[in-house]
Design an enzyme around this catalytic site. Sequence first.
Site, PDB file in Angstrom:
ATOM      1  N   GLY A  14       7.573   6.162  -8.288  1.00  0.00           N
ATOM      2  CA  GLY A  14       7.284   4.730  -7.236  1.00  0.00           C
ATOM      3  C   GLY A  14       6.875   3.466  -7.347  1.00  0.00           C
ATOM      4  O   GLY A  14       6.209   3.526  -7.948  1.00  0.00           O
ATOM      5  N   GLY A  16       5.008   1.733  -5.190  1.00  0.00           N
ATOM      6  CA  GLY A  16       4.534   1.261  -4.356  1.00  0.00           C
ATOM      7  C   GLY A  16       3.148   0.900  -4.736  1.00  0.00           C
ATOM      8  O   GLY A  16       3.132   0.422  -5.935  1.00  0.00           O
ATOM      9  N   PHE A  17       1.846   1.051  -3.578  1.00  0.00           N
ATOM     10  CA  PHE A  17       1.320   0.542  -4.142  1.00  0.00           C
ATOM     11  C   PHE A  17       0.153   1.120  -5.387  1.00  0.00           C
ATOM     12  O   PHE A  17      -0.472   0.709  -5.382  1.00  0.00           O
ATOM     13  CB  PHE A  17       0.027   0.724  -2.819  1.00  0.00           C
ATOM     14  N   GLY A  18       0.523   2.627  -5.386  1.00  0.00           N
ATOM     15  CA  GLY A  18       0.236   3.410  -6.343  1.00  0.00           C
ATOM     16  C   GLY A  18       0.889   3.386  -7.755  1.00  0.00           C
ATOM     17  O   GLY A  18       0.195   3.180  -8.362  1.00  0.00           O
ATOM     18  N   VAL A  82      14.173  10.259  -7.509  1.00  0.00           N
ATOM     19  CA  VAL A  82      14.423  11.436  -7.894  1.00  0.00           C
ATOM     20  C   VAL A  82      14.223  12.635  -7.555  1.00  0.00           C
ATOM     21  O   VAL A  82      14.156  12.608  -5.990  1.00  0.00           O
ATOM     22  CB  VAL A  82      12.569  10.940  -8.521  1.00  0.00           C
ATOM     23  N   GLU A 179      -1.233  -2.996  16.246  1.00  0.00           N
ATOM     24  CA  GLU A 179      -1.647  -4.483  15.407  1.00  0.00           C
ATOM     25  C   GLU A 179       0.353  -4.710  16.512  1.00  0.00           C
ATOM     26  O   GLU A 179       0.633  -6.064  16.585  1.00  0.00           O
ATOM     27  CB  GLU A 179      -1.557  -4.687  13.774  1.00  0.00           C
ATOM     28  N   ASP A 316      -0.609   7.991  -1.201  1.00  0.00           N
ATOM     29  CA  ASP A 316      -0.377   8.877   0.390  1.00  0.00           C
ATOM     30  C   ASP A 316       0.472  10.310  -0.145  1.00  0.00           C
ATOM     31  O   ASP A 316      -0.125  10.778   0.915  1.00  0.00           O
ATOM     32  CB  ASP A 316       0.773   8.201   1.180  1.00  0.00           C
ATOM     33  N   ALA A 327      -3.558   1.519   1.844  1.00  0.00           N
ATOM     34  CA  ALA A 327      -3.518   0.796   0.278  1.00  0.00           C
ATOM     35  C   ALA A 327      -4.202   0.777  -0.481  1.00  0.00           C
ATOM     36  O   ALA A 327      -4.285   1.016  -2.138  1.00  0.00           O
ATOM     37  CB  ALA A 327      -2.853  -0.301   0.493  1.00  0.00           C
TER      38      ALA A 327
HETATM   39  C1  FAD Z   1       3.134  -0.242   8.973  1.00  0.00           C
HETATM   40  C2  FAD Z   1       1.982   0.023   8.402  1.00  0.00           C
HETATM   41  C3  FAD Z   1       1.171  -0.530   8.184  1.00  0.00           C
HETATM   42  C4  FAD Z   1       0.274   0.009   7.519  1.00  0.00           C
HETATM   43  N1  FAD Z   1      -0.992  -0.896   7.632  1.00  0.00           N
HETATM   44  C5  FAD Z   1      -2.082  -0.632   6.167  1.00  0.00           C
HETATM   45  C6  FAD Z   1      -2.739  -1.847   6.556  1.00  0.00           C
HETATM   46  O1  FAD Z   1      -3.069  -2.666   7.081  1.00  0.00           O
HETATM   47  N2  FAD Z   1      -4.440  -0.718   5.078  1.00  0.00           N
HETATM   48  C7  FAD Z   1      -3.970  -0.252   4.322  1.00  0.00           C
HETATM   49  O2  FAD Z   1      -4.650  -0.495   3.541  1.00  0.00           O
HETATM   50  N3  FAD Z   1      -2.582   0.241   4.435  1.00  0.00           N
HETATM   51  C8  FAD Z   1      -2.313   0.479   5.671  1.00  0.00           C
HETATM   52  N4  FAD Z   1      -0.913   1.024   5.451  1.00  0.00           N
HETATM   53  C9  FAD Z   1      -0.489   2.265   4.646  1.00  0.00           C
HETATM   54  C10 FAD Z   1      -0.074   1.380   2.739  1.00  0.00           C
HETATM   55  O3  FAD Z   1       1.131   0.903   3.473  1.00  0.00           O
HETATM   56  C11 FAD Z   1      -0.618   2.645   2.030  1.00  0.00           C
HETATM   57  O4  FAD Z   1      -1.939   3.576   2.021  1.00  0.00           O
HETATM   58  C12 FAD Z   1       0.367   2.431   0.597  1.00  0.00           C
HETATM   59  O5  FAD Z   1       1.517   1.732   0.446  1.00  0.00           O
HETATM   60  C13 FAD Z   1       0.354   4.403  -0.109  1.00  0.00           C
HETATM   61  O6  FAD Z   1       0.899   3.877  -1.350  1.00  0.00           O
HETATM   62  P1  FAD Z   1       1.449   5.029  -2.055  1.00  0.00           P
HETATM   63  O7  FAD Z   1       2.390   4.227  -3.460  1.00  0.00           O
HETATM   64  O8  FAD Z   1       0.937   5.899  -2.229  1.00  0.00           O
HETATM   65  O9  FAD Z   1       3.326   4.808  -1.748  1.00  0.00           O
HETATM   66  P2  FAD Z   1       4.077   3.503  -0.752  1.00  0.00           P
HETATM   67  O10 FAD Z   1       3.530   2.186  -0.804  1.00  0.00           O
HETATM   68  O11 FAD Z   1       5.067   3.811  -0.027  1.00  0.00           O
HETATM   69  O12 FAD Z   1       5.243   3.347  -2.027  1.00  0.00           O
HETATM   70  C14 FAD Z   1       5.782   4.820  -2.349  1.00  0.00           C
HETATM   71  C15 FAD Z   1       7.226   4.626  -3.522  1.00  0.00           C
HETATM   72  O13 FAD Z   1       7.625   5.453  -3.510  1.00  0.00           O
HETATM   73  C16 FAD Z   1       9.440   5.649  -3.620  1.00  0.00           C
HETATM   74  N5  FAD Z   1       9.913   6.951  -3.430  1.00  0.00           N
HETATM   75  C17 FAD Z   1       9.945   7.571  -2.407  1.00  0.00           C
HETATM   76  N6  FAD Z   1      10.402   8.964  -2.843  1.00  0.00           N
HETATM   77  C18 FAD Z   1      10.968   8.275  -3.716  1.00  0.00           C
HETATM   78  C19 FAD Z   1      12.075   9.138  -4.490  1.00  0.00           C
HETATM   79  N7  FAD Z   1      12.608   9.857  -4.472  1.00  0.00           N
HETATM   80  N8  FAD Z   1      12.711   8.909  -5.614  1.00  0.00           N
HETATM   81  C20 FAD Z   1      12.479   6.983  -6.510  1.00  0.00           C
HETATM   82  N9  FAD Z   1      11.540   6.532  -5.307  1.00  0.00           N
HETATM   83  C21 FAD Z   1      10.524   7.393  -4.456  1.00  0.00           C
HETATM   84  C22 FAD Z   1       9.591   4.218  -2.786  1.00  0.00           C
HETATM   85  O14 FAD Z   1      10.940   3.662  -2.238  1.00  0.00           O
HETATM   86  C23 FAD Z   1       8.605   3.072  -2.677  1.00  0.00           C
HETATM   87  O15 FAD Z   1       8.168   2.030  -2.799  1.00  0.00           O
HETATM   88  C24 FAD Z   1       0.570   0.988   6.066  1.00  0.00           C
HETATM   89  C25 FAD Z   1       1.344   1.396   6.105  1.00  0.00           C
HETATM   90  C26 FAD Z   1       2.524   1.546   7.823  1.00  0.00           C
HETATM   91  C27 FAD Z   1       3.870   2.059   7.560  1.00  0.00           C
END
Ligand code: FAD
Length: 455
Positions: A14, A16-18, A82, A179, A316, A327
Amino acid sequence: MTDDAGRHRVVVVGGGFGGLPAARMLGHRPVDVTLVDRRNHHLFQPLLYQVATGMLSPGQIAPPIRHVVRHYENVRVELAEVTGFDLDRRVVHATVAANLRDLEIPYDSLIVAAGVNQSYFGHDELARFAPGMKTIDDALELRRRIFGAFEMAAVTEDPADREKWLTVVIVGAGPTGVELAGQVRELAVRCLAGEFRTFEPASVRVLLLDGGSEPLATFGRLSGKATKELERLGVELRMGSRVVGVDSFGVDVAAADGSKSRIDAYTTIWAAGVQASPLAAMLAEASGAELDRAGRIAVLADLTLPGHPEVFAVGDMAKLGTLPGVAEVAMQGGLHAANTIWRRLNGRPARKFKYRDMGSVATIGRFRAIASVHRVRLSGFPGWMVWFFVHLAFINGFGDRFSTMLRWLRSMVGRARVEREFSTAHTGGDLSLPESVRGIVQPAPFPNAPNGAEP
Ligand SMILES: Cc1cc2nc3c(=O)[nH]c(=O)nc-3n(C[C@H](O)[C@H](O)[C@H](O)COP(=O)(O)OP(=O)(O)OC[C@H]3O[C@@H](n4cnc5c(N)ncnc54)[C@H](O)[C@@H]3O)c2cc1C
């Protein structure tokens, strides 16, 4: 516990933010990092609604992962999905996006941050009628539906039909729903004013539905301010409303007293509920960890899995106490996991994860936001200033901060929404959603849907 070069192998699932901060923190260190993501970009999800409403372009919130980590020679990016884990053999299974080849990626330490997906509470068939907003594709689909609805309103000659095109229902009054609702009203009232000859865009109705009693419930007493701001913008709040059916023509709603009603609308957006990535369940099965109702995996205090100190789940998809899915939790979790790996390699023990709450913000239209930072509660313009600087700081390092700031100013001080292009390639060039109107897809049967109702 090392690769051929004798170095510790870290796999991060992933970007993303994590995951991305974790990979960056281990960049330039004497370890080999493989960052696996099924998408080629990091996604700044908090600004998706600005893509959906024509303020920002996708590229401004979705920088390529390879570009972000290009300076770290020890970080390799794998564009792959994955599909599973073998925790005993310490191997990640994946399918390469480019050629669909199966891949085994060995690790010594594993960080999984795969996030969450939209949840329709077991009714995934609703997604077709009420798309959510989790990906760039989602935001572009919403952009097409929102701007397409104004175009349809311009050409229909039936006033009742026009009213349905000019009704937008948003399900879920959390930050995303709030929003989006604010932005759609702003768009109609300010940005589209004077662009249509057959109707007034400001007549668009935006209804925000939620089963709870107040919007932005997690903001405590600031949610009262949010209610006032939304009402000022002309958003119709329908709190205590549970959606029990959705189709191409509108939504069915049950009120707290059990009474049911119907809202006719051709545009419905789903901003309620999330379900953890299926990878959480795979890790739980392999490790014996528990899952909660949202499918999140329960992690130990140091974010590892029981019996597997080398495996971390963050962001998340992980559950630790009452930490919210935001995030900041994901970023701090990713950094903690990377730091723990580094500490162990240096002979130091793991530490518990301690979350530092930096507060929360949510915008409600132009120059208006609510912000809760420690004990300080701000609303209106002061709240928006906090939102502005927080988001600018977050974007820093990922995208073009300056151009995003200019775009905000252009849209908010001026009236321009320049990112309004949408594609109709996948609908055969036809804007007239709902699909059922064109007889391509029959709406799924819902309890209260009008029988055979054709607008
Ligand atoms: C519309 C929206 C608005 C938001 N607004 C806010 C806000 O204002 N403030 C705030 O703090 N938070 C906000 N959030 C929440 C914030 O975006 C999440 O808390 C954050 O993205 C979590 O990070 P993460 O790394 O857990 O997941 P993500 O950032 O979602 O990253 C997960 C990554 O894993 C990858 N992935 C998933 N499954 C697989 C797989 N099987 N194989 C390979 N890659 C995979 C995905 O492609 C992605 O890149 C918002 C979320 C959304 C949807």
